[in-house]
Design a protein around this motif. Structure first.
Motif, short mmCIF file in Angstrom:
data_model
loop_
_atom_site.label_atom_id
_atom_site.label_comp_id
_atom_site.label_asym_id
_atom_site.label_seq_id
_atom_site.Cartn_x
_atom_site.Cartn_y
_atom_site.Cartn_z
N GLY A 1 -12.17 22.55 4.53
CA GLY A 1 -13.51 22.46 5.10
C GLY A 1 -14.53 21.93 4.12
N ASP A 2 -14.12 21.77 2.85
CA ASP A 2 -14.99 21.24 1.82
C ASP A 2 -14.22 20.14 1.08
OD1 ASP A 2 -16.60 20.65 -0.33
OD2 ASP A 2 -16.76 22.71 -1.07
N LEU A 3 -14.66 18.90 1.25
CA LEU A 3 -13.94 17.77 0.68
C LEU A 3 -14.52 17.29 -0.64
CD1 LEU A 3 -13.38 15.71 3.96
CD2 LEU A 3 -11.88 17.41 2.93
N SER A 4 -15.36 18.10 -1.25
CA SER A 4 -16.00 17.70 -2.50
C SER A 4 -15.07 17.79 -3.70
CB SER A 4 -17.25 18.55 -2.76
OG SER A 4 -16.90 19.92 -2.90
N ALA A 5 -13.99 18.54 -3.58
CA ALA A 5 -13.05 18.69 -4.70
C ALA A 5 -11.65 18.91 -4.14
CB ALA A 5 -13.44 19.87 -5.59
N GLY A 6 -10.67 18.47 -4.91
CA GLY A 6 -9.28 18.63 -4.47
C GLY A 6 -8.37 17.69 -5.21
N THR A 7 -7.15 17.55 -4.70
CA THR A 7 -6.11 16.76 -5.36
C THR A 7 -5.63 15.65 -4.45
OG1 THR A 7 -5.36 18.72 -6.57
CG2 THR A 7 -3.85 16.85 -6.46
N LEU A 8 -5.64 14.42 -4.97
CA LEU A 8 -5.09 13.29 -4.24
C LEU A 8 -3.62 13.14 -4.59
CD1 LEU A 8 -5.73 10.84 -2.35
CD2 LEU A 8 -6.00 9.49 -4.44
N GLN A 9 -2.77 13.05 -3.56
CA GLN A 9 -1.34 12.90 -3.76
C GLN A 9 -0.84 11.66 -3.03
OE1 GLN A 9 0.11 16.71 -2.25
NE2 GLN A 9 0.18 17.52 -4.34
N VAL A 10 0.28 11.12 -3.50
CA VAL A 10 0.88 9.94 -2.90
C VAL A 10 2.31 10.27 -2.47
CG1 VAL A 10 1.73 9.02 -5.10
CG2 VAL A 10 1.26 7.46 -3.20
N LEU A 11 2.75 9.68 -1.35
CA LEU A 11 4.11 9.91 -0.88
C LEU A 11 5.09 9.12 -1.75
CD1 LEU A 11 5.72 11.32 1.43
CD2 LEU A 11 5.65 9.13 2.64
N GLY B 1 15.97 8.40 -3.76
CA GLY B 1 17.28 8.67 -3.17
C GLY B 1 17.23 9.02 -1.70
N GLY B 2 16.25 8.48 -1.00
CA GLY B 2 16.10 8.75 0.43
C GLY B 2 15.32 10.01 0.73
N ALA B 3 14.98 10.81 -0.30
CA ALA B 3 14.22 12.04 -0.10
C ALA B 3 12.74 11.78 -0.38
CB ALA B 3 14.73 13.14 -1.01
N LEU B 4 11.88 12.40 0.40
CA LEU B 4 10.45 12.24 0.26
C LEU B 4 9.82 13.44 -0.43
CD1 LEU B 4 9.63 10.89 3.85
CD2 LEU B 4 9.93 9.54 1.77
N SER B 5 8.78 13.18 -1.20
CA SER B 5 8.02 14.25 -1.84
C SER B 5 6.60 13.74 -2.07
CB SER B 5 8.66 14.68 -3.17
OG SER B 5 8.70 13.59 -4.07
N TRP B 6 5.72 14.65 -2.46
CA TRP B 6 4.34 14.30 -2.75
C TRP B 6 4.08 14.49 -4.24
CZ3 TRP B 6 1.36 11.98 0.82
CH2 TRP B 6 1.73 12.10 2.16
N GLY C 1 7.88 5.29 -7.99
CA GLY C 1 8.59 5.62 -6.77
C GLY C 1 7.71 5.81 -5.56
N ALA C 2 6.42 5.46 -5.68
CA ALA C 2 5.52 5.58 -4.52
C ALA C 2 6.07 4.76 -3.36
CB ALA C 2 4.12 5.13 -4.89
N ARG C 3 6.14 5.36 -2.20
CA ARG C 3 6.66 4.69 -1.01
C ARG C 3 5.67 3.60 -0.58
NH1 ARG C 3 8.78 2.50 2.96
NH2 ARG C 3 10.24 3.49 4.41
N GLY D 1 0.79 -1.22 0.00
CA GLY D 1 0.00 0.00 0.00
C GLY D 1 0.83 1.27 0.00
N ALA D 2 0.16 2.36 -0.29
CA ALA D 2 0.80 3.67 -0.30
C ALA D 2 0.28 4.51 0.86
CB ALA D 2 0.54 4.37 -1.62
N PHE D 3 0.87 5.68 1.03
CA PHE D 3 0.44 6.66 2.02
C PHE D 3 0.08 7.92 1.24
CE2 PHE D 3 1.63 9.89 5.39
CZ PHE D 3 0.54 9.64 6.20
N TYR D 4 -1.14 8.41 1.45
CA TYR D 4 -1.67 9.49 0.64
C TYR D 4 -1.97 10.74 1.47
CZ TYR D 4 -2.89 5.50 -2.43
OH TYR D 4 -2.88 4.36 -3.20
N ARG D 5 -2.13 11.84 0.75
CA ARG D 5 -2.76 13.00 1.36
C ARG D 5 -3.70 13.63 0.33
NH1 ARG D 5 1.93 17.78 1.85
NH2 ARG D 5 1.95 18.35 -0.36
N PHE D 6 -4.81 14.12 0.83
CA PHE D 6 -5.79 14.78 -0.01
C PHE D 6 -5.72 16.27 0.28
CE2 PHE D 6 -10.20 16.37 -0.64
CZ PHE D 6 -10.27 16.20 -2.03
N VAL D 7 -5.58 17.06 -0.76
CA VAL D 7 -5.48 18.51 -0.64
C VAL D 7 -6.78 19.12 -1.15
CG1 VAL D 7 -4.11 20.57 -1.17
CG2 VAL D 7 -3.00 18.30 -1.11
#
Length: 382
Positions: A206-216, A220-225, A245-247, A195-201
């Motif tokens: 306060g309104d979750l009806s729209a936004g962007t899903l991102q994955v960690l 090279g040992g560095a993390l990004s979304w 490269g999804a963690r 599995g992956a670890f995600y964040r929703f932007v």
């Protein structure tokens, strides 16, 4: 050299890199080690079969298939993730139903200021395998479907507004959610062995009806979304496989955010992770392979208390909720006896922090129809 000794040697010897995470300044004492509970040893099991520290008591709040006392609501089977919300002079505890075939959903039970049950009612029905979830700062409960291409449903614990499906949060085997009001994102775990670890932007906090899903992502040992191209997996490719490269995490479970850190658990390797959102780094808050005589196994749902303690429930193990203190000591807080075919779910504190709610998903029967939801009261640290 066994796995535990080998892993500890790697961490002590390098302090970084070996597992693709960085031991940050704030977390250099990780991972937690076995020690003495701040509440003392567990006492003999009480009338409910629960072993507690001295000064604590338990009571049964509800049983699957039975009417919640003083209400007309039958409690759901297979109780799972839960959370508490302030309600007038009292509070509400919501609980998921991890039942398949459209039999899942969420039920709420309301308490007055003295802790007496005053009402119970459904806030979501017709969904599938509602496992964990997360509370939002605007007092809604995110109930997550733990099924392939499952959804997140935003529900109203107060029973006023209809639940809404939040498609933009992605379709995958959802487990838990944790809101980060500092960065205005929602972290999401995925219950898959890879599995992956995600964040929703959200487009608007306060309104979750729209936004962007991102994955960690790790490189090279560095993390990004990175943005997930097809959050609905409509093209057939699972969200966790869409970004190179999804963690990977082995069976994402509970998720809890506080003070810049999102703690989440992975059951496949018995770990509690600490994602430092400020530094954008990962550390291991607990790993049974890095702990002598580890008391915590089958890590699952996680929550926190005002004192800064983390409480982690076991799926299996010896049916304990263990406490991890801010000074990185892990120890049993309670143990349910006579229910070895069950798991502990939904730990959550009432707003005052002096009552802990949780469920045994299958109770003494070992079946989804035997769930029991409990409350523990006592001198919790403040």
């Amino acid at each position: 050299m066994d796995r535990r000794t080998l892993l500890r040697s790697a961490v002590v010897g390098t302090g970084t890199v070996a597992f693709g995470f960085t031991m940050t300044r704030e977390s250099f004492a990780y991972p937690a080690q076995t020690g003495t509970s701040p509440y003392g040893p567990l006492q003999a099991a009480d009338a409910n079969g629960i072993m507690l520290p001295s000064g604590f008591t338990s009571r049964v709040i509800a049983r699957s298939g039975q009417t919640v006392a003083g209400t007309g609501q039958v409690w759901h089977g297979a109780p799972d993730g839960g959370a508490c919300f302030t309600a007038e002079s009292g509070w509400i505890y919501v609980s998921n139903a991890e039942l398949g075939g459209g039999s899942g959903g969420v039920t709420a039970v309301r308490f007055d200021g003295s802790g007496a049950v005053t009402d119970a009612y459904r806030v979501l029905a017709g969904t599938t395998s509602n496992c964990a979830g997360g509370a939002t700062p605007w007092n809604t409960w995110l109930s997550c479907e733990e099924t392939t291409r499952g959804y997140v449903f935003e529900t109203d614990p107060y029973g006023v507004n209809a639940a809404e499906r939040r498609d933009a949060m992605g379709r995958f085997k959802h487990e838990a959610a944790a809101c980060d009001p500092d960065r205005e994102v929602v972290y999401l775990t995925e219950d898959e062995s890879s599995g992956a670890f995600y964040r929703f932007v959200p487009a608007t906090w306060g309104d979750l009806s729209a936004g962007t899903l991102q994955v960690l992502v790790e490189s090279g040992g560095a993390l990004s979304w990175a943005d997930v191209p097809d959050p609905g997996a409509s093209g057939g490719e699972q969200t966790r496989d869409q970004v190179s490269g999804a963690r990977r995490f082995n069976g994402g479970e509970g998720c809890y955010y506080r003070n810049g850190t999102c703690f989440f658990t992975t059951k496949g390797d018995n770990r509690v992770w600490a994602y430092d959102a400020n530094a954008n780094t990962l550390a291991l808050a607990y790993d049974d392979g890095l702990t002598d005589d580890p008391p915590l196994s089958g890590v699952d749902n996680i929550t926190g208390a005002p004192a800064g303690d983390l409480y982690v429930a076991e799926d299996g193990g010896n049916m304990e909720i263990c406490v991890i203190t801010p000074d990185d000591v892990v120890a049993p807080f309670l143990r349910i006896t006579g229910q070895s075919s069950s798991e502990i779910c939904g730990p959550a504190f009432n707003p005052a922090g002096n009552r802990l709610y949780f469920s045994s998903q299958r109770g003494t029967s070992g079946s989804s129809g035997g769930g029991i939801t409990y409350e523990v009261t006592g001198p919790f640290r403040s």
